[in-house]
Design an enzyme around this catalytic site. Structure first.
Site, PDB file in Angstrom:
ATOM      1  N   HIS A  44       0.688  -1.174   0.010  1.00 51.16           N
ATOM      2  CA  HIS A  44       0.063  -0.107  -0.127  1.00 51.16           C
ATOM      3  C   HIS A  44       0.712   1.346   0.101  1.00 51.16           C
ATOM      4  O   HIS A  44       0.226   2.230   0.186  1.00 51.16           O
ATOM      5  CB  HIS A  44      -0.800   0.150   1.238  1.00 51.16           C
ATOM      6  CG  HIS A  44      -2.146  -0.809   1.067  1.00 51.16           C
ATOM      7  ND1 HIS A  44      -2.931  -0.880   0.081  1.00 51.16           N
ATOM      8  CD2 HIS A  44      -2.264  -2.172   2.170  1.00 51.16           C
ATOM      9  CE1 HIS A  44      -3.922  -1.782   0.182  1.00 51.16           C
ATOM     10  NE2 HIS A  44      -3.376  -2.743   1.317  1.00 51.16           N
ATOM     11  N   ASP A  99      -9.978  -4.461   6.252  1.00 52.60           N
ATOM     12  CA  ASP A  99     -10.258  -5.254   4.989  1.00 52.60           C
ATOM     13  C   ASP A  99     -11.688  -5.956   5.431  1.00 52.60           C
ATOM     14  O   ASP A  99     -12.483  -6.082   4.600  1.00 52.60           O
ATOM     15  CB  ASP A  99      -9.276  -5.820   4.417  1.00 52.60           C
ATOM     16  CG  ASP A  99      -8.131  -5.068   3.831  1.00 52.60           C
ATOM     17  OD1 ASP A  99      -8.480  -4.834   2.585  1.00 52.60           O
ATOM     18  OD2 ASP A  99      -7.069  -5.021   4.264  1.00 52.60           O
TER      19      ASP A  99
END
Length: 262
Positions: free
Chosen positions: A48, A176
């Site tokens: 990320h 998530d």
């Protein structure tokens, strides 16, 4: 911290309390500072953050120089070899949502009973120092494979995933999971139940549990569920928190009127 002679993998698997942070900025300084203040590990976030292989290589060098365990969150299983060749002591593998993917991640991380490609010219092989098999055995003993559990289908298969040899720990991806379940918050009952199920499966299979926390109070709750390794924020988050607190304190000062200034 335990002795630097202790492998991070051994400390994780025996349940030592370990504290780390994600590192997202393409510089060695955050890793160096975290090592100096006594963190046990860093996770270099190649999934990320804007980090290429050159960045990761330098950051892992800083981890080795500072005596802190350097792990890499890889974007994909195909990136495991690169991270390990650069000297990572372990990898966080995203979206391990089935036993098959767990076996694939474990195999990519091991020489013996795996399919990790060998080169004697890498940092992990001491740039040609030592014999092939001494390097193989040292790397297989050191390499830590952490499966990121961040999908509902992974939760549904967690007991089967936990049974896969070569997976050392679970990282519970609450962010998530929150999005995937469509939950309102990370402490929604459906997420709490998922966290508990993952923790129970890990404990039953002898796998360590890693979780990201805001601080000691939140960590204590997860520790009660069986977690032993805690990721505290990120280098960016720690900087933002400190900068915000410093600014707020200075802005709260009473204005001083200097002579001649309206």
């Amino acid at each position: 911290m335990s002795s630097n002679n202790d492998l991070f993998r051994d400390r994780l698997r025996r349940g030592d309390t370990l504290v780390g942070s994600f590192v997202k900025t393409p510089t060695l300084h955050a890793t160096e500072i975290l090592a100096q203040v006594g963190y046990d590990f860093v996770v270099i976030d190649a999934e990320h953050a804007p980090l290429d292989r050159s960045h990761i290589d330098v950051m892992l060098y800083a981890a080795r120089a500072g005596g802190i365990a350097g792990l890499v969150r890889v974007p994909a299983i195909s990136d495991i070899l690169s991270a390990l060749d650069c000297g990572a002591v372990g990898v966080l593998v995203p979206h391990v949502d089935s036993p098959e993917r767990a076996r694939e991640a474990a195999a990519a991380s091991r020489y013996r009973n795996g399919r990790r490609g060998y080169s004697g010219a890498t940092r992990s092989s001491n740039y040609g120092g030592g014999s092939v098999w001494s390097n193989v055995d040292a790397q297989d003993a050191q390499t830590t494979v952490i499966a990121m559990i961040e999908d509902p289908q992974a939760v549904e298969q967690i007991e089967a995933i936990a049974a896969v040899d070569g997976i050392d720990a679970f990282f519970i991806g609450r962010g998530d999971l929150t999005v995937a379940y469509g939950a309102g918050r990370a402490d929604d009952p459906v997420i709490v139940d998922a966290v508990r199920r993952i923790s129970d499966a890990g404990r039953a299979a002898g796998k360590a549990v890693v979780v990201m926390v805001n601080g000691p109070e939140e960590a204590a709750g997860f520790e009660a569920m069986g977690a032993s390794a805690f990721i505290v924020s990120t280098d960016q988050g720690l900087l933002r928190r400190a900068a915000t607190a410093a600014l707020a304190g200075l802005k709260a000062l009473s204005p001083v009127r200097r002579p001649g200034v309206p």
